[in-house]
Design an enzyme around this catalytic site. Sequence first.
Site, PDB file in Angstrom:
ATOM      1  N   ARG A 220     -10.992  -9.502  -4.541  1.00 30.43           N
ATOM      2  CA  ARG A 220     -11.730 -10.152  -5.636  1.00 30.43           C
ATOM      3  C   ARG A 220     -11.165 -11.537  -5.930  1.00 30.43           C
ATOM      4  NH1 ARG A 220     -10.403  -5.180  -9.518  1.00 30.43           N
ATOM      5  NH2 ARG A 220     -10.345  -4.209  -7.470  1.00 30.43           N
TER       6      ARG A 220
ATOM      7  N   LYS B 210       0.841  -1.203   0.000  1.00 27.94           N
ATOM      8  CA  LYS B 210       0.000   0.000   0.000  1.00 27.94           C
ATOM      9  C   LYS B 210       0.877   1.254   0.000  1.00 27.94           C
ATOM     10  CE  LYS B 210      -4.377  -1.687   1.622  1.00 27.94           C
ATOM     11  NZ  LYS B 210      -5.054  -1.334   0.371  1.00 27.94           N
TER      12      LYS B 210
HETATM   13  N1  BES Z   1      -8.942  -3.507   1.194  1.00 28.52           N
HETATM   14  C1  BES Z   1      -8.753  -2.618   0.115  1.00 28.52           C
HETATM   15  C2  BES Z   1      -9.894  -1.635  -0.063  1.00 28.52           C
HETATM   16  C3  BES Z   1     -10.153  -0.678   1.072  1.00 28.52           C
HETATM   17  C4  BES Z   1      -9.717   0.624   1.009  1.00 28.52           C
HETATM   18  C5  BES Z   1     -10.901  -1.061   2.172  1.00 28.52           C
HETATM   19  C6  BES Z   1      -9.997   1.506   2.027  1.00 28.52           C
HETATM   20  C7  BES Z   1     -11.164  -0.180   3.208  1.00 28.52           C
HETATM   21  C8  BES Z   1     -10.714   1.109   3.129  1.00 28.52           C
HETATM   22  C9  BES Z   1      -8.624  -3.407  -1.184  1.00 28.52           C
HETATM   23  O1  BES Z   1      -8.077  -4.672  -1.081  1.00 28.52           O
HETATM   24  C10 BES Z   1      -7.732  -2.615  -2.108  1.00 28.52           C
HETATM   25  O2  BES Z   1      -6.620  -2.417  -1.759  1.00 28.52           O
HETATM   26  N2  BES Z   1      -8.280  -2.206  -3.240  1.00 28.52           N
HETATM   27  C11 BES Z   1      -7.546  -1.467  -4.190  1.00 28.52           C
HETATM   28  C12 BES Z   1      -7.861  -1.999  -5.572  1.00 28.52           C
HETATM   29  C13 BES Z   1      -6.986  -1.455  -6.658  1.00 28.52           C
HETATM   30  C14 BES Z   1      -5.553  -1.908  -6.464  1.00 28.52           C
HETATM   31  C15 BES Z   1      -7.503  -1.935  -7.991  1.00 28.52           C
HETATM   32  C16 BES Z   1      -7.953   0.000  -4.085  1.00 28.52           C
HETATM   33  O3  BES Z   1      -9.131   0.266  -3.878  1.00 28.52           O
HETATM   34  O4  BES Z   1      -7.092   0.849  -4.169  1.00 28.52           O
HETATM   35 ZN    ZN Z   2      -5.954  -4.637  -1.139  1.00 32.30          ZN
END
Ligand code: BES
Ligand code: ZN
Length: 480
Positions: free
Chosen positions: A336, A261
Amino acid sequence: MKTFSVPQIKLAKKTPYELPTVLVVNKNSDWKKAGFNESEIEYIQAKIQDKKDLITIKSISEMVFLVMEKTEDTLGYKTMEYLRKTGHTIQQQINAEGIEGVLISGEPSSATLAIAEGMALGSYQFLKYKKDADKLKNSLANIYIYSTKLSQKEIDQLNIIIESTCIARTLVNEPQSFLTATELSKQAELLAKSAGFHIDVWNKTKIKSMKMGGLLSVNQGSIEPPTFTIMEYKPAGAKNKKPIVLVGKGVVYDTGGLSLKPTPNSMDSMKCDMAGAAAVISTMHAIAKMKLKVYVVGLVPATDNRPGENAYTPGDVVEMMSGHTVEMLNADAEGRMILADALHYAKKYNPELVVDLATLTGAAAAAIGQYGIVAMGTASDLQKNALKSSGEQVYERLVEMPFWDEYADLIKSDLADMKNIGGPVAGAITAGKFLEKYTDYPWMHFDIAGPAYLNSQDSYRGKNGTGSGVRLLIHYLMNI
Ligand code: BES
Ligand code: ZN
Ligand code: ZN
Protein backbone atom coordinates in the site's frame (compact mmCIF):
# COMPACT_ATOMS: atom_id res chain seq x y z
CA MET A 1 11.45 -12.57 -22.52
CA LYS A 2 10.93 -15.58 -24.79
CA THR A 3 12.12 -17.86 -22.03
CA PHE A 4 8.92 -19.85 -22.03
CA SER A 5 7.25 -22.14 -24.51
CA VAL A 6 3.61 -22.24 -25.48
CA PRO A 7 1.91 -23.71 -28.59
CA GLN A 8 0.62 -21.55 -31.44
CA ILE A 9 -3.01 -21.64 -32.54
CA LYS A 10 -3.58 -21.72 -36.31
CA LEU A 11 -6.61 -21.63 -38.54
CA ALA A 12 -7.02 -24.77 -40.67
CA LYS A 13 -8.82 -24.49 -43.98
CA LYS A 14 -9.59 -28.17 -44.35
CA THR A 15 -9.80 -31.07 -41.92
CA PRO A 16 -6.72 -33.23 -42.26
CA TYR A 17 -7.57 -36.24 -40.14
CA GLU A 18 -3.91 -37.28 -40.00
CA LEU A 19 -3.74 -35.20 -36.86
CA PRO A 20 -5.17 -36.24 -33.51
CA THR A 21 -8.52 -34.57 -33.52
CA VAL A 22 -10.77 -32.98 -30.96
CA LEU A 23 -14.38 -32.93 -32.00
CA VAL A 24 -16.95 -30.81 -30.24
CA VAL A 25 -20.06 -32.93 -30.41
CA ASN A 26 -23.31 -33.52 -28.60
CA LYS A 27 -25.44 -36.54 -27.85
CA ASN A 28 -27.29 -36.23 -31.14
CA SER A 29 -24.30 -36.00 -33.45
CA ASP A 30 -24.25 -38.20 -36.56
CA TRP A 31 -21.45 -40.60 -35.66
CA LYS A 32 -21.52 -42.48 -38.97
CA LYS A 33 -21.16 -39.26 -40.95
CA ALA A 34 -18.29 -38.26 -38.70
CA GLY A 35 -16.51 -41.43 -39.88
CA PHE A 36 -16.71 -43.74 -36.87
CA ASN A 37 -17.06 -47.51 -37.34
CA GLU A 38 -19.62 -49.76 -35.64
CA SER A 39 -17.51 -50.71 -32.64
CA GLU A 40 -16.44 -47.10 -32.10
CA ILE A 41 -20.06 -45.95 -32.17
CA GLU A 42 -20.95 -48.63 -29.64
CA TYR A 43 -18.11 -47.41 -27.42
CA ILE A 44 -19.18 -43.76 -27.79
CA GLN A 45 -22.76 -44.58 -26.93
CA ALA A 46 -21.71 -46.50 -23.83
CA LYS A 47 -19.67 -43.49 -22.70
CA ILE A 48 -22.62 -41.18 -23.30
CA GLN A 49 -24.73 -43.51 -21.14
CA ASP A 50 -22.07 -43.13 -18.47
CA LYS A 51 -22.47 -39.35 -18.79
CA LYS A 52 -18.81 -38.87 -19.76
CA ASP A 53 -17.97 -35.37 -21.01
CA LEU A 54 -14.68 -36.27 -22.62
CA ILE A 55 -14.38 -39.42 -24.70
CA THR A 56 -11.01 -40.53 -26.04
CA ILE A 57 -10.69 -42.93 -28.95
CA LYS A 58 -7.15 -44.08 -29.58
CA SER A 59 -5.79 -46.19 -32.38
CA ILE A 60 -2.27 -46.59 -33.70
CA SER A 61 -2.76 -43.97 -36.39
CA GLU A 62 -5.01 -41.49 -34.66
CA MET A 63 -6.40 -40.12 -31.45
CA VAL A 64 -9.85 -38.66 -31.45
CA PHE A 65 -11.13 -36.74 -28.47
CA LEU A 66 -14.83 -36.11 -28.32
CA VAL A 67 -15.90 -33.24 -26.17
CA MET A 68 -19.52 -33.48 -25.20
CA GLU A 69 -21.01 -30.06 -25.33
CA LYS A 70 -22.82 -29.66 -22.04
CA THR A 71 -25.72 -27.48 -23.03
CA GLU A 72 -27.22 -27.73 -26.46
CA ASP A 73 -27.78 -24.10 -27.36
CA THR A 74 -26.36 -21.51 -24.97
CA LEU A 75 -22.68 -21.49 -24.18
CA GLY A 76 -22.64 -19.97 -20.71
CA TYR A 77 -19.47 -18.90 -18.99
CA LYS A 78 -19.36 -22.08 -16.92
CA THR A 79 -19.41 -24.20 -20.06
CA MET A 80 -16.61 -22.11 -21.53
CA GLU A 81 -14.55 -22.83 -18.43
CA TYR A 82 -15.38 -26.52 -18.68
CA LEU A 83 -14.13 -26.46 -22.28
CA ARG A 84 -10.87 -24.71 -21.30
CA LYS A 85 -10.30 -27.32 -18.61
CA THR A 86 -11.05 -30.08 -21.08
CA GLY A 87 -8.50 -28.54 -23.45
CA HIS A 88 -5.98 -28.78 -20.64
CA THR A 89 -6.80 -32.44 -19.98
CA ILE A 90 -6.40 -33.29 -23.67
CA GLN A 91 -3.15 -31.35 -23.84
CA GLN A 92 -1.71 -33.53 -21.07
CA GLN A 93 -2.47 -36.69 -23.06
CA ILE A 94 -1.08 -35.21 -26.27
CA ASN A 95 2.16 -34.15 -24.63
CA ALA A 96 2.45 -37.52 -22.91
CA GLU A 97 2.32 -39.13 -26.37
CA GLY A 98 4.94 -36.74 -27.76
CA ILE A 99 2.59 -35.44 -30.46
CA GLU A 100 3.32 -32.06 -32.10
CA GLY A 101 0.01 -31.04 -33.63
CA VAL A 102 -3.69 -31.34 -32.90
CA LEU A 103 -6.83 -30.36 -34.75
CA ILE A 104 -9.99 -29.00 -33.15
CA SER A 105 -13.21 -28.95 -35.08
CA GLY A 106 -16.92 -28.61 -34.49
CA GLU A 107 -19.53 -26.06 -33.54
CA PRO A 108 -19.92 -23.53 -32.08
CA SER A 109 -16.62 -21.88 -32.93
CA SER A 110 -16.39 -20.20 -29.51
CA ALA A 111 -16.20 -23.71 -28.03
CA THR A 112 -13.25 -24.61 -30.24
CA LEU A 113 -11.51 -21.38 -29.18
CA ALA A 114 -12.04 -22.19 -25.50
CA ILE A 115 -10.59 -25.69 -25.93
CA ALA A 116 -7.58 -24.25 -27.77
CA GLU A 117 -7.09 -21.63 -25.06
CA GLY A 118 -7.08 -24.26 -22.31
CA MET A 119 -4.71 -26.43 -24.32
CA ALA A 120 -2.22 -23.67 -25.00
CA LEU A 121 -2.27 -22.20 -21.50
CA GLY A 122 -2.05 -25.68 -19.97
CA SER A 123 0.97 -26.44 -22.14
CA TYR A 124 2.96 -23.45 -20.80
CA GLN A 125 6.39 -24.27 -19.41
CA PHE A 126 9.12 -22.17 -17.83
CA LEU A 127 12.33 -24.13 -18.31
CA LYS A 128 14.93 -21.33 -18.32
CA TYR A 129 16.79 -22.76 -15.32
CA LYS A 130 16.66 -26.44 -16.40
CA LYS A 131 19.83 -27.89 -17.94
CA ASP A 132 17.87 -30.57 -19.80
CA ALA A 133 15.17 -28.19 -21.05
CA ASP A 134 15.18 -29.76 -24.51
CA LYS A 135 14.20 -33.13 -23.08
CA LEU A 136 11.58 -31.70 -20.77
CA LYS A 137 9.97 -29.48 -23.37
CA ASN A 138 6.36 -30.28 -24.29
CA SER A 139 5.91 -31.68 -27.79
CA LEU A 140 2.69 -29.84 -28.66
CA ALA A 141 3.64 -26.92 -30.92
CA ASN A 142 0.63 -26.32 -33.16
CA ILE A 143 -3.07 -26.28 -32.37
CA TYR A 144 -5.14 -26.11 -35.55
CA ILE A 145 -8.75 -25.03 -35.46
CA TYR A 146 -10.87 -26.02 -38.41
CA SER A 147 -13.62 -23.50 -38.85
CA THR A 148 -15.35 -21.71 -41.67
CA LYS A 149 -16.69 -19.12 -39.25
CA LEU A 150 -13.59 -17.92 -37.44
CA SER A 151 -11.49 -15.08 -38.80
CA GLN A 152 -7.71 -14.91 -38.75
CA LYS A 153 -8.10 -11.83 -36.51
CA GLU A 154 -9.88 -13.87 -33.82
CA ILE A 155 -7.10 -16.45 -33.91
CA ASP A 156 -4.42 -13.74 -33.75
CA GLN A 157 -6.13 -12.13 -30.78
CA LEU A 158 -6.34 -15.42 -28.92
CA ASN A 159 -2.63 -16.05 -29.52
CA ILE A 160 -1.84 -12.59 -28.16
CA ILE A 161 -3.98 -13.18 -25.05
CA ILE A 162 -2.21 -16.49 -24.44
CA GLU A 163 1.25 -15.07 -25.07
CA SER A 164 0.60 -12.10 -22.77
CA THR A 165 -0.73 -14.33 -20.00
CA CYS A 166 2.42 -16.44 -20.29
CA ILE A 167 4.61 -13.33 -20.20
CA ALA A 168 2.98 -12.42 -16.88
CA ARG A 169 3.47 -15.96 -15.57
CA THR A 170 7.12 -15.87 -16.58
CA LEU A 171 7.76 -12.53 -14.92
CA VAL A 172 6.26 -13.95 -11.73
CA ASN A 173 8.20 -17.20 -12.01
CA GLU A 174 11.52 -15.39 -12.42
CA PRO A 175 13.27 -15.27 -9.04
CA GLN A 176 14.41 -11.94 -7.65
CA SER A 177 18.03 -13.03 -8.19
CA PHE A 178 17.24 -12.15 -11.82
CA LEU A 179 14.19 -9.93 -11.62
CA THR A 180 15.23 -6.87 -9.61
CA ALA A 181 13.16 -3.70 -9.87
CA THR A 182 15.59 -2.47 -12.55
CA GLU A 183 15.27 -5.73 -14.48
CA LEU A 184 11.45 -5.64 -14.25
CA SER A 185 11.52 -2.20 -15.86
CA LYS A 186 13.97 -3.44 -18.50
CA GLN A 187 11.61 -6.28 -19.36
CA ALA A 188 8.79 -3.76 -19.70
CA GLU A 189 10.99 -1.72 -22.05
CA LEU A 190 11.65 -4.77 -24.24
CA LEU A 191 7.93 -5.50 -24.41
CA ALA A 192 7.16 -1.84 -25.19
CA LYS A 193 9.53 -2.00 -28.12
CA SER A 194 8.14 -5.24 -29.52
CA ALA A 195 4.44 -4.41 -29.02
CA GLY A 196 4.60 -0.67 -29.73
CA PHE A 197 3.75 1.46 -26.73
CA HIS A 198 5.51 4.39 -25.11
CA ILE A 199 7.52 3.82 -21.93
CA ASP A 200 9.43 5.93 -19.47
CA VAL A 201 11.41 4.45 -16.58
CA TRP A 202 12.24 6.66 -13.63
CA ASN A 203 15.40 5.90 -11.65
CA LYS A 204 15.98 6.57 -7.95
CA THR A 205 17.17 10.16 -8.53
CA LYS A 206 14.02 11.00 -10.48
CA ILE A 207 11.82 9.21 -7.91
CA LYS A 208 13.48 11.29 -5.20
CA SER A 209 12.92 14.52 -7.12
CA MET A 210 9.23 13.54 -7.47
CA LYS A 211 9.06 13.01 -3.68
CA MET A 212 7.60 9.50 -3.88
CA GLY A 213 8.00 8.99 -0.15
CA GLY A 214 6.07 5.71 -0.01
CA LEU A 215 8.19 3.99 -2.66
CA LEU A 216 11.45 5.42 -1.29
CA SER A 217 10.71 4.40 2.30
CA VAL A 218 10.00 0.78 1.35
CA ASN A 219 13.22 0.78 -0.70
CA GLN A 220 15.35 2.10 2.18
CA GLY A 221 16.21 -1.39 3.47
CA SER A 222 17.38 -2.57 0.06
CA ILE A 223 20.66 -2.26 -1.80
CA GLU A 224 18.80 -2.40 -5.13
CA PRO A 225 17.36 0.91 -6.35
CA PRO A 226 13.61 1.31 -6.98
CA THR A 227 12.05 2.12 -10.34
CA PHE A 228 8.81 3.76 -11.42
CA THR A 229 7.63 2.72 -14.86
CA ILE A 230 5.14 4.70 -16.91
CA MET A 231 3.66 2.99 -19.95
CA GLU A 232 1.34 4.74 -22.36
CA TYR A 233 -0.67 3.41 -25.26
CA LYS A 234 -2.65 6.11 -27.04
CA PRO A 235 -3.76 5.07 -30.52
CA ALA A 236 -5.29 7.50 -33.01
CA GLY A 237 -9.06 7.23 -32.87
CA ALA A 238 -9.18 5.82 -29.33
CA LYS A 239 -12.74 5.36 -28.05
CA ASN A 240 -11.96 7.00 -24.70
CA LYS A 241 -10.66 10.58 -24.37
CA LYS A 242 -9.71 10.15 -20.70
CA PRO A 243 -7.38 7.20 -20.17
CA ILE A 244 -7.92 4.02 -18.26
CA VAL A 245 -4.99 3.76 -15.87
CA LEU A 246 -3.70 0.38 -14.68
CA VAL A 247 -1.49 0.31 -11.60
CA GLY A 248 0.46 -2.81 -10.56
CA LYS A 249 2.23 -3.62 -7.29
CA GLY A 250 5.85 -4.33 -8.21
CA VAL A 251 7.40 -5.68 -5.03
CA VAL A 252 9.95 -7.98 -6.64
CA TYR A 253 10.53 -9.67 -3.30
CA ASP A 254 8.77 -9.26 0.02
CA THR A 255 10.70 -10.32 3.11
CA GLY A 256 8.37 -8.23 5.26
CA GLY A 257 11.17 -5.72 5.85
CA LEU A 258 12.02 -5.19 9.53
CA SER A 259 8.64 -6.78 10.33
CA LEU A 260 10.18 -9.92 8.86
CA LYS A 261 7.59 -12.45 7.74
CA PRO A 262 6.89 -14.56 10.81
CA THR A 263 5.20 -17.70 9.50
CA PRO A 264 7.41 -20.64 8.43
CA ASN A 265 7.69 -20.83 4.62
CA SER A 266 5.61 -17.68 4.11
CA MET A 267 8.58 -16.07 2.36
CA ASP A 268 9.19 -18.93 -0.06
CA SER A 269 6.87 -17.67 -2.78
CA MET A 270 7.33 -13.94 -2.21
CA LYS A 271 8.98 -13.46 -5.59
CA CYS A 272 5.33 -13.43 -6.68
CA ASP A 273 4.73 -10.05 -5.03
CA MET A 274 5.08 -8.27 -8.36
CA ALA A 275 2.22 -10.24 -9.95
CA GLY A 276 0.12 -7.06 -10.16
CA ALA A 277 2.94 -5.34 -12.06
CA ALA A 278 3.28 -8.38 -14.31
CA ALA A 279 -0.43 -8.24 -15.12
CA VAL A 280 -0.27 -4.52 -15.99
CA ILE A 281 2.86 -4.84 -18.16
CA SER A 282 1.44 -7.89 -19.97
CA THR A 283 -1.90 -6.20 -20.57
CA MET A 284 -0.14 -3.18 -22.10
CA HIS A 285 1.73 -5.62 -24.34
CA ALA A 286 -1.52 -7.30 -25.40
CA ILE A 287 -3.56 -4.22 -26.22
CA ALA A 288 -0.73 -2.62 -28.17
CA LYS A 289 -0.11 -5.81 -30.13
CA MET A 290 -3.85 -6.10 -30.88
CA LYS A 291 -3.94 -2.41 -31.80
CA LEU A 292 -7.08 -1.93 -29.71
CA LYS A 293 -8.65 1.51 -29.96
CA VAL A 294 -8.35 2.29 -26.28
CA TYR A 295 -6.22 4.84 -24.48
CA VAL A 296 -4.50 3.10 -21.55
CA VAL A 297 -1.74 4.10 -19.15
CA GLY A 298 0.17 1.59 -17.00
CA LEU A 299 2.02 2.56 -13.82
CA VAL A 300 4.39 0.26 -11.95
CA PRO A 301 6.18 1.25 -8.75
CA ALA A 302 8.85 -1.37 -8.10
CA THR A 303 11.29 -2.31 -5.35
CA ASP A 304 12.14 -5.20 -3.09
CA ASN A 305 11.19 -5.05 0.59
CA ARG A 306 14.12 -5.90 2.83
CA PRO A 307 15.35 -5.31 6.39
CA GLY A 308 18.71 -3.75 5.41
CA GLU A 309 20.51 -1.50 7.86
CA ASN A 310 18.84 1.67 6.63
CA ALA A 311 15.37 0.08 6.60
CA TYR A 312 12.55 2.26 7.88
CA THR A 313 11.30 1.13 11.24
CA PRO A 314 7.86 0.52 12.70
CA GLY A 315 6.81 3.78 14.31
CA ASP A 316 8.39 5.95 11.59
CA VAL A 317 6.36 8.65 9.92
CA VAL A 318 6.57 8.79 6.13
CA GLU A 319 5.58 11.73 4.00
CA MET A 320 3.95 10.43 0.85
CA MET A 321 4.00 12.03 -2.61
CA SER A 322 0.46 13.32 -2.00
CA GLY A 323 1.61 15.18 1.14
CA HIS A 324 -0.26 12.80 3.46
CA THR A 325 1.71 11.43 6.41
CA VAL A 326 1.68 7.74 7.30
CA GLU A 327 2.61 6.16 10.61
CA MET A 328 4.32 2.99 9.45
CA LEU A 329 3.55 0.30 12.03
CA ASN A 330 4.24 -2.81 10.00
CA ALA A 331 6.94 -2.96 7.34
CA ASP A 332 5.21 -5.99 5.83
CA ALA A 333 2.30 -3.78 4.77
CA GLU A 334 4.58 -2.32 2.07
CA GLY A 335 2.38 -2.78 -0.98
CA ARG A 336 0.00 0.00 0.00
CA MET A 337 2.96 2.34 0.61
CA ILE A 338 4.25 2.07 -2.94
CA LEU A 339 0.79 1.90 -4.55
CA ALA A 340 -0.30 5.08 -2.74
CA ASP A 341 2.30 7.13 -4.62
CA ALA A 342 1.34 5.57 -7.95
CA LEU A 343 -2.38 6.15 -7.32
CA HIS A 344 -1.65 9.76 -6.38
CA TYR A 345 0.41 10.19 -9.55
CA ALA A 346 -2.48 8.77 -11.61
CA LYS A 347 -4.57 11.88 -10.76
CA LYS A 348 -2.66 13.91 -13.33
CA TYR A 349 -4.23 11.88 -16.15
CA ASN A 350 -7.79 12.83 -15.13
CA PRO A 351 -8.61 9.15 -15.69
CA GLU A 352 -11.92 7.64 -16.66
CA LEU A 353 -11.10 4.67 -14.45
CA VAL A 354 -8.11 3.43 -12.48
CA VAL A 355 -7.69 -0.26 -11.70
CA ASP A 356 -4.90 -1.39 -9.43
CA LEU A 357 -3.80 -5.00 -9.15
CA ALA A 358 -1.80 -6.20 -6.18
CA THR A 359 -0.88 -9.26 -4.18
CA LEU A 360 -1.76 -7.04 -1.26
CA THR A 361 -3.05 -9.05 1.68
CA GLY A 362 -3.06 -12.55 3.09
CA ALA A 363 -6.55 -11.63 4.29
CA ALA A 364 -7.85 -11.57 0.70
CA ALA A 365 -6.42 -15.04 0.08
CA ALA A 366 -7.90 -16.25 3.38
CA ALA A 367 -11.32 -14.84 2.48
CA ILE A 368 -11.90 -16.53 -0.87
CA GLY A 369 -8.83 -18.65 -1.58
CA GLN A 370 -7.42 -18.99 -5.08
CA TYR A 371 -10.82 -19.06 -6.75
CA GLY A 372 -11.30 -15.41 -7.51
CA ILE A 373 -10.13 -11.85 -7.11
CA VAL A 374 -11.11 -9.72 -4.11
CA ALA A 375 -12.40 -6.42 -5.49
CA MET A 376 -13.50 -3.11 -4.02
CA GLY A 377 -13.59 0.52 -4.98
CA THR A 378 -15.43 3.61 -6.09
CA ALA A 379 -16.01 2.94 -9.79
CA SER A 380 -19.52 3.45 -11.19
CA ASP A 381 -21.98 0.56 -11.15
CA LEU A 382 -21.67 0.45 -14.93
CA GLN A 383 -17.89 0.06 -14.73
CA LYS A 384 -18.12 -2.49 -11.91
CA ASN A 385 -20.67 -4.56 -13.78
CA ALA A 386 -18.60 -4.55 -16.96
CA LEU A 387 -15.54 -5.69 -15.00
CA LYS A 388 -17.53 -8.39 -13.20
CA SER A 389 -18.97 -9.61 -16.48
CA SER A 390 -15.49 -9.82 -18.03
CA GLY A 391 -14.39 -11.66 -14.90
CA GLU A 392 -17.04 -14.31 -15.47
CA GLN A 393 -16.33 -14.66 -19.19
CA VAL A 394 -12.65 -15.41 -18.59
CA TYR A 395 -13.37 -17.16 -15.29
CA GLU A 396 -11.32 -14.76 -13.21
CA ARG A 397 -14.28 -13.96 -11.03
CA LEU A 398 -14.49 -10.78 -8.98
CA VAL A 399 -15.87 -10.81 -5.46
CA GLU A 400 -16.84 -7.33 -4.34
CA MET A 401 -16.20 -6.54 -0.68
CA PRO A 402 -18.18 -3.99 1.33
CA PHE A 403 -16.37 -0.67 1.33
CA TRP A 404 -18.16 1.17 4.12
CA ASP A 405 -16.76 4.38 5.63
CA GLU A 406 -16.41 2.70 9.02
CA TYR A 407 -13.52 0.60 7.77
CA ALA A 408 -11.50 3.80 7.33
CA ASP A 409 -11.73 4.33 11.10
CA LEU A 410 -9.51 1.29 11.54
CA ILE A 411 -6.51 2.98 9.88
CA LYS A 412 -6.69 6.22 11.90
CA SER A 413 -3.42 7.19 13.59
CA ASP A 414 -2.81 9.34 16.70
CA LEU A 415 0.42 10.61 15.24
CA ALA A 416 -0.06 10.94 11.48
CA ASP A 417 -2.83 11.21 8.88
CA MET A 418 -3.20 7.43 8.82
CA LYS A 419 -1.35 4.25 9.78
CA ASN A 420 -0.40 1.49 7.38
CA ILE A 421 -2.21 -1.34 9.17
CA GLY A 422 -5.76 -1.87 10.35
CA GLY A 423 -6.95 -4.06 13.17
CA PRO A 424 -7.35 -7.82 13.33
CA VAL A 425 -10.47 -7.83 11.12
CA ALA A 426 -11.19 -7.02 7.46
CA GLY A 427 -7.51 -6.82 6.48
CA ALA A 428 -8.17 -6.78 2.74
CA ILE A 429 -10.68 -3.95 3.10
CA THR A 430 -8.62 -1.74 5.41
CA ALA A 431 -5.76 -2.07 2.90
CA GLY A 432 -8.22 -0.89 0.22
CA LYS A 433 -9.37 1.97 2.44
CA PHE A 434 -5.74 3.07 2.79
CA LEU A 435 -5.39 3.18 -1.00
CA GLU A 436 -8.68 5.06 -1.40
CA LYS A 437 -7.14 8.07 0.40
CA TYR A 438 -4.87 8.57 -2.61
CA THR A 439 -7.61 8.51 -5.25
CA ASP A 440 -10.04 11.16 -6.48
CA TYR A 441 -11.35 9.34 -9.58
CA PRO A 442 -13.45 6.23 -10.31
CA TRP A 443 -11.27 3.41 -9.07
CA MET A 444 -11.19 -0.35 -8.44
CA HIS A 445 -8.71 -2.30 -6.37
CA PHE A 446 -8.09 -5.96 -7.21
CA ASP A 447 -6.34 -7.98 -4.51
CA ILE A 448 -4.89 -11.00 -6.34
CA ALA A 449 -2.98 -12.49 -3.38
CA GLY A 450 -5.10 -15.68 -3.64
CA PRO A 451 -4.99 -16.57 -7.36
CA ALA A 452 -1.66 -15.05 -8.50
CA TYR A 453 0.63 -17.86 -7.40
CA LEU A 454 -0.31 -21.51 -6.85
CA ASN A 455 1.63 -24.22 -5.08
CA SER A 456 -0.22 -26.98 -6.88
CA GLN A 457 -1.55 -27.36 -10.41
CA ASP A 458 -4.97 -25.88 -11.13
CA SER A 459 -5.87 -27.14 -14.61
CA TYR A 460 -4.79 -24.74 -17.39
CA ARG A 461 -3.90 -22.04 -14.87
CA GLY A 462 -0.91 -24.20 -14.12
CA LYS A 463 1.31 -24.20 -11.08
CA ASN A 464 3.25 -21.20 -9.74
CA GLY A 465 2.61 -17.91 -11.63
CA THR A 466 -0.88 -17.97 -13.18
CA GLY A 467 -1.00 -14.63 -14.99
CA SER A 468 -3.94 -13.63 -12.81
CA GLY A 469 -5.77 -10.52 -14.04
CA VAL A 470 -4.32 -10.46 -17.56
CA ARG A 471 -7.17 -12.20 -19.37
CA LEU A 472 -9.68 -10.23 -17.33
CA LEU A 473 -8.16 -6.83 -18.16
CA ILE A 474 -7.75 -7.65 -21.84
CA HIS A 475 -11.35 -8.86 -22.08
CA TYR A 476 -12.58 -5.68 -20.39
CA LEU A 477 -10.51 -3.41 -22.65
CA MET A 478 -11.56 -5.33 -25.79
CA ASN A 479 -15.20 -4.77 -24.92
CA ILE A 480 -15.15 -1.09 -24.10
N1 BES B 1 2.73 -9.54 -0.11
C1 BES B 1 1.99 -9.67 1.08
C2 BES B 1 0.61 -10.29 0.86
C3 BES B 1 0.57 -11.70 0.33
C4 BES B 1 0.34 -12.76 1.16
C5 BES B 1 0.69 -11.95 -1.03
C6 BES B 1 0.26 -14.04 0.66
C7 BES B 1 0.63 -13.24 -1.53
C8 BES B 1 0.41 -14.28 -0.68
C9 BES B 1 1.78 -8.30 1.70
O1 BES B 1 2.77 -7.37 1.48
C10 BES B 1 1.69 -8.49 3.20
O2 BES B 1 2.63 -8.94 3.75
N2 BES B 1 0.55 -8.14 3.76
C11 BES B 1 0.34 -8.27 5.15
C12 BES B 1 -0.35 -7.02 5.66
C13 BES B 1 -0.43 -6.92 7.15
C14 BES B 1 0.95 -6.77 7.75
C15 BES B 1 -1.28 -5.73 7.52
C16 BES B 1 -0.52 -9.49 5.41
O3 BES B 1 -1.44 -9.74 4.64
O4 BES B 1 -0.25 -10.21 6.35
ZN1 ZN C 1 4.36 -7.53 2.87
ZN1 ZN D 1 3.85 -7.63 -0.27
